[in-house]
Design an enzyme around this catalytic site. Structure first.
Site, short mmCIF file in Angstrom:
data_model
loop_
_atom_site.label_atom_id
_atom_site.label_comp_id
_atom_site.label_asym_id
_atom_site.label_seq_id
_atom_site.Cartn_x
_atom_site.Cartn_y
_atom_site.Cartn_z
N ASN A 72 0.97 -1.15 0.05
CA ASN A 72 0.03 0.09 0.17
C ASN A 72 1.22 1.24 0.05
OD1 ASN A 72 -1.59 2.30 1.14
ND2 ASN A 72 -2.98 0.82 1.57
N ASN A 124 0.17 4.40 -0.24
CA ASN A 124 -0.55 5.78 0.56
C ASN A 124 -0.11 6.75 -0.47
OD1 ASN A 124 -1.73 7.57 2.18
ND2 ASN A 124 -0.31 7.57 3.81
N GLU A 164 -3.86 1.84 -2.82
CA GLU A 164 -4.08 3.24 -2.74
C GLU A 164 -2.97 4.41 -3.31
OE1 GLU A 164 -5.09 5.88 1.35
OE2 GLU A 164 -3.76 3.85 1.83
N TYR A 223 -7.61 -3.76 -2.37
CA TYR A 223 -7.67 -2.69 -1.36
C TYR A 223 -8.76 -2.87 -0.87
CZ TYR A 223 -7.18 1.82 0.82
OH TYR A 223 -7.18 2.76 1.92
N ASP A 228 -3.92 -4.92 0.83
CA ASP A 228 -4.26 -4.39 2.20
C ASP A 228 -5.75 -4.78 2.46
OD1 ASP A 228 -4.83 -2.87 4.27
OD2 ASP A 228 -4.37 -0.75 3.38
N ASN A 234 -6.92 -4.77 5.63
CA ASN A 234 -7.45 -3.95 6.66
C ASN A 234 -7.87 -4.62 7.83
OD1 ASN A 234 -6.83 -0.85 6.76
ND2 ASN A 234 -7.89 -0.87 4.79
N ASP A 269 3.24 4.40 4.86
CA ASP A 269 2.88 4.00 6.36
C ASP A 269 2.89 2.50 6.32
OD1 ASP A 269 0.60 4.24 4.69
OD2 ASP A 269 -0.69 5.20 6.46
N HIS A 270 2.81 1.67 5.32
CA HIS A 270 2.92 0.48 5.23
C HIS A 270 4.26 -0.03 4.75
CE1 HIS A 270 -1.49 -0.55 4.98
NE2 HIS A 270 -1.63 0.94 4.75
#
Length: 255
Positions: free
Chosen positions: A7, A9, A35, A108, A148, A150, A245-246
């Site tokens: 991911n 971001n 993302e 995602y 991802d 989640n 952030d991943h």
């Protein structure tokens, strides 16, 4: 075969942090990205079409939001952009490529952390997605779903599990859904086939000192057909550099 999922971001932000320089050194056969947060007209630069790869993008209709991508060394026999559900496809969450008897999907899944409406949409997707995966299993192809998700499946998959039982991403309903996926429908968490270690995380909050203290979650997976379980050779999470952030999940398969 080496497959990487990450991911980003934001693909443009990740590019500025050196993602494509790093990728060029990885000898990956397939790369699944989530993302991307970019529209097709923002991805015309050669940087976003790495040399040696066939590159496919599925952007969200909303600018600067969601979107997935898939890069492959070999030209796919077929590419499916979207899953065929309008509410999902306008957000750019599913991209599928087929290579002979192998299917690879960049996924995602929704986050429900922003409120009840988004959690409800996440549950709606989950309710539809499990039968979809069961249908795929019945076809004469092995499947790898990278992305991802989640959801942190088990307490080993996040640092502060006791404090997150009521939070999206570790809700009992979400974990029960993962239980069913990974025990009853013919799929396996590829990472855990060869890496049983604790404190293996793929996402860290930008709040506080989460990254520095390794207070993370493992929410990025390779979910594979059980038929591929014996082909998993190595699995690792790359944390030497940060592109978002991943963190990238890198798995080698004997396929």
């Amino acid at each position: 075969m080496r497959i990487i999922t990450l991911n980003l971001n934001g693909i443009r932000a990740a590019a500025k942090k050196g993602f494509f320089d790093w990728l060029a050194l990885q000898q990956a056969d397939i790369v699944c990205l989530q993302e991307i947060k970019a529209q097709p007209e923002q991805l015309t630069d050669s940087l976003f079409h790495p040399q040696g790869y066939y590159c496919y993008y599925h952007a969200a209709e909303k600018k600067g939001y969601s979107g997935v991508a898939l890069y492959a060394r070999r030209r796919p026999d077929a590419v499916q952009t979207g899953i065929g559900w309008a509410d999902i496809d306008i957000e750019g969450r599913y991209l599928e490529a087929r290579f002979g008897d192998l299917r690879v999907i960049s996924l995602y899944m929704h986050s429900g952390s922003s409120g009840e409406a988004r959690q409800a949409l996440k549950f709606s997707f989950m309710a539809r997605f499990l039968p979809h995966l069961e249908t795929l299993r019945q076809e004469n192809q092995s499947t790898i779903i990278c992305g991802d998700w989640n959801i942190a499946h088990k307490p080993i998959d996040l640092k502060n599990w006791k404090g997150n039982i009521k939070n999206s991403g570790f809700l009992p309903e979400e974990r029960a859904w993962m239980d069913k996926l990974l025990t009853e429908t013919g799929y396996t968490d590829a990472f855990r086939v060869v890496n049983p270690d604790a404190e293996q995380y793929t996402w860290w909050s930008n709040r506080g000192q989460a990254w520095a203290k390794n207070v993370g979650w493992r929410i990025d997976y390779h979910v594979i057909s059980d038929s591929l379980k014996n082909s998993v050779q190595t699995a690792k999470i790359y944390t030497e550099q940060r592109f978002s952030d991943h963190a990238p999940v890198i798995i080698d398969y004997s396929i």
